[in-house]
Design an enzyme around this catalytic site. Structure first.
Site, short mmCIF file in Angstrom:
data_model
loop_
_atom_site.label_atom_id
_atom_site.label_comp_id
_atom_site.label_asym_id
_atom_site.label_seq_id
_atom_site.Cartn_x
_atom_site.Cartn_y
_atom_site.Cartn_z
N LYS A 83 0.76 -1.23 0.09
CA LYS A 83 -0.12 -0.04 0.17
C LYS A 83 0.92 1.30 0.01
O LYS A 83 0.51 2.24 -0.59
CB LYS A 83 -0.99 0.13 1.25
CG LYS A 83 -1.68 -0.98 1.30
CD LYS A 83 -2.61 -1.11 2.40
CE LYS A 83 -1.84 -1.13 3.84
NZ LYS A 83 -1.35 -2.35 4.11
N ARG A 86 -10.12 0.79 8.31
CA ARG A 86 -9.73 -0.69 8.51
C ARG A 86 -10.78 -1.44 9.27
O ARG A 86 -10.52 -2.57 9.65
CB ARG A 86 -8.36 -0.63 9.51
CG ARG A 86 -6.92 -0.79 8.81
CD ARG A 86 -5.90 -0.41 9.91
NE ARG A 86 -4.78 -1.18 9.57
CZ ARG A 86 -3.71 -0.55 9.04
NH1 ARG A 86 -3.60 0.52 8.45
NH2 ARG A 86 -2.76 -1.28 8.94
N ARG A 119 12.03 -5.33 4.50
CA ARG A 119 11.58 -3.92 4.40
C ARG A 119 12.64 -3.00 4.97
O ARG A 119 12.77 -3.07 6.08
CB ARG A 119 10.01 -3.72 4.62
CG ARG A 119 9.90 -2.07 4.63
CD ARG A 119 8.48 -1.85 4.80
NE ARG A 119 8.00 -2.68 6.15
CZ ARG A 119 6.73 -2.30 6.20
NH1 ARG A 119 5.72 -1.84 5.58
NH2 ARG A 119 6.18 -2.64 7.56
N ARG A 158 0.02 -8.40 13.33
CA ARG A 158 -0.66 -7.57 12.52
C ARG A 158 -1.34 -8.10 11.23
O ARG A 158 -2.35 -7.80 10.74
CB ARG A 158 0.36 -6.46 11.75
CG ARG A 158 0.65 -5.42 13.06
CD ARG A 158 1.98 -4.79 12.63
NE ARG A 158 2.31 -4.32 11.12
CZ ARG A 158 3.50 -4.35 10.36
NH1 ARG A 158 4.54 -4.52 11.23
NH2 ARG A 158 3.31 -3.84 9.31
P1 AP5 Z 1 4.95 -1.74 1.68
O1 AP5 Z 1 4.56 -0.94 0.65
O2 AP5 Z 1 5.82 -1.16 2.99
O3 AP5 Z 1 3.46 -2.37 2.49
P2 AP5 Z 1 2.48 -1.80 3.06
O4 AP5 Z 1 1.10 -2.42 2.50
O5 AP5 Z 1 2.30 -0.34 3.29
O6 AP5 Z 1 2.61 -2.37 4.44
P3 AP5 Z 1 2.60 -1.74 6.07
O7 AP5 Z 1 3.43 -2.59 7.12
O8 AP5 Z 1 2.80 -0.39 5.96
O9 AP5 Z 1 1.07 -2.11 6.51
P4 AP5 Z 1 0.24 -2.04 7.78
O10 AP5 Z 1 -0.91 -1.88 7.19
O11 AP5 Z 1 0.66 -3.21 8.58
O12 AP5 Z 1 1.03 -0.61 8.32
P5 AP5 Z 1 0.60 0.77 8.59
O13 AP5 Z 1 1.75 1.81 8.79
O14 AP5 Z 1 -0.60 0.79 7.95
O15 AP5 Z 1 5.68 -2.89 1.15
C1 AP5 Z 1 6.34 -4.01 2.11
C2 AP5 Z 1 7.49 -4.39 1.42
O16 AP5 Z 1 7.41 -5.08 0.36
C3 AP5 Z 1 8.45 -3.27 1.02
O17 AP5 Z 1 9.76 -3.78 1.37
C4 AP5 Z 1 8.18 -3.26 -0.54
O18 AP5 Z 1 9.63 -2.76 -0.91
C5 AP5 Z 1 7.98 -4.55 -1.04
N1 AP5 Z 1 6.96 -4.72 -2.08
C6 AP5 Z 1 5.90 -3.73 -2.31
N2 AP5 Z 1 5.25 -4.11 -3.23
C7 AP5 Z 1 6.17 -5.49 -4.10
C8 AP5 Z 1 5.85 -5.97 -5.09
N3 AP5 Z 1 4.91 -6.04 -5.94
N4 AP5 Z 1 6.55 -7.14 -5.19
C9 AP5 Z 1 7.86 -7.16 -4.36
N5 AP5 Z 1 7.85 -6.43 -3.50
C10 AP5 Z 1 7.15 -5.53 -3.06
O19 AP5 Z 1 -0.04 0.61 10.23
C11 AP5 Z 1 0.83 0.26 11.33
C12 AP5 Z 1 -0.14 0.38 12.68
O20 AP5 Z 1 -0.54 1.32 12.79
C13 AP5 Z 1 -1.27 -0.84 12.63
O21 AP5 Z 1 -0.66 -2.07 13.11
C14 AP5 Z 1 -1.98 -0.08 13.73
O22 AP5 Z 1 -1.60 -0.52 14.91
C15 AP5 Z 1 -1.96 1.41 13.24
N6 AP5 Z 1 -3.08 1.83 12.44
C16 AP5 Z 1 -2.81 2.27 11.19
N7 AP5 Z 1 -3.94 2.70 10.43
C17 AP5 Z 1 -4.87 2.34 11.37
C18 AP5 Z 1 -6.38 2.35 11.31
N8 AP5 Z 1 -6.99 2.98 10.07
N9 AP5 Z 1 -6.97 1.90 12.19
C19 AP5 Z 1 -6.48 1.55 13.57
N10 AP5 Z 1 -4.96 1.33 13.66
C20 AP5 Z 1 -4.37 1.83 12.62
#
Ligand code: AP5
Length: 218
Positions: free
Chosen positions: A15, A90, A129, A173
């Site tokens: 994402k 979410r 990552r 997660r």
């Molecule tokens: P990356 O782009 O980083 O993936 P992502 O989907 O953004 O993963 P996140 O870990 O950021 O998602 P998340 O939902 O757990 O975290 P968030 O910060 O939202 O890609 C991952 C890796 O894969 C990278 O190394 C990339 O290079 C590689 N890659 C990408 N595409 C590829 C491809 N096509 N092929 C090969 N490799 C690829 O949330 C963190 C925390 O915040 C949550 O746990 C929660 O506590 C809180 N939080 C955030 N939003 C909310 C909400 N709305 N409600 C409640 N709590 C929330």
């Protein structure tokens, strides 16, 4: 009317990677709730302190905190160019709150894009990552390495691994995602708003599919 898009997918689905590419390609700003929480943590705000214990455990931050933060981010000029929501909504209450917020301002979602990636691939991606602290660009040691190890290609930032990328928190997660966020996919599917994208294609191919779906919807 501005364009509002939701990007959904499990932790590691891509994402953040894709939201940054879409921002550059389409000129629509990314709003990532995870990044907003991390900024608050870094600035030691009360919101950051509240979010920390949930994030460290891999649990969702309570809806009222998350929705309040998004409302604040979108108020005033914050919504004039539209938004690519990354990691929000979410839960179903968050989805309903987003709809109500946008309706308040005479706006609505154009499309919800689901980047579909299998669980074992999500784990592989999270394990390798690395993130730039300056521009937020995301790399992977195998799938998307920087030109020079440990250094951002764009601004020379020293890459770091996120605090919630321990193996235990990654697994939690992913479980939380399948238990608590999967119902949001059904919510949007029932409304005919969900477009599913194969997230196991190359990064470039995923971007092409997403751009095509957004252009179709707008
Ligand atoms: P990356 O782009 O980083 O993936 P992502 O989907 O953004 O993963 P996140 O870990 O950021 O998602 P998340 O939902 O757990 O975290 P968030 O910060 O939202 O890609 C991952 C890796 O894969 C990278 O190394 C990339 O290079 C590689 N890659 C990408 N595409 C590829 C491809 N096509 N092929 C090969 N490799 C690829 O949330 C963190 C925390 O915040 C949550 O746990 C929660 O506590 C809180 N939080 C955030 N939003 C909310 C909400 N709305 N409600 C409640 N709590 C929330």
């Amino acid at each position: 009317m501005a364009t509002f898009v939701v990007l959904m997918g499990g932790p590691g689905a891509g994402k953040g990677t894709q939201a940054k590419r879409l921002e550059r390609e389409l000129g629509i700003p990314q709003i990532a709730t995870g990044d907003l929480f991390r900024e608050n943590l870094q600035n030691n705000t009360e919101l950051g302190q509240t979010a920390r214990k949930y994030m460290d455990a891999g649990e969702l931050v309570p809806d009222e905190v998350t929705i309040g933060m998004v409302r604040q981010r979108l108020s005033g000029e914050g919504r004039s160019q539209g938004a690519i929501f990354d990691g929000f909504p979410r839960t179903c209450p968050q989805a309903e709150a987003l709809e109500a917020l946008l309706a308040e301002w005479g706006e609505k979602l154009a499309v919800v894009l689901y980047i579909n990636v299998r669980r074992d691939v999500l784990l592989q991606r999270l394990a390798g990552r690395w993130t730039c602290p300056i521009c937020g660009r995301v790399y992977h040691v195998l799938f998307n390495p920087p030109k020079e190890a440990g250094v951002c290609d764009v601004d020379g930032g020293k890459l770091f691994q996120r605090a919630d990328d321990t193996e235990e928190t990654q697994r939690r997660r992913i479980d939380v995602y399948f238990e608590q966020t999967a119902p949001v996919l059904d919510y949007y599917r029932e409304q005919g708003m969900l477009v599913e994208i194969d997230g196991e294609q190359s990064i470039e191919e995923v971007t092409e599919s997403l751009v095509a779906a957004i252009r179709d919807a707008t």
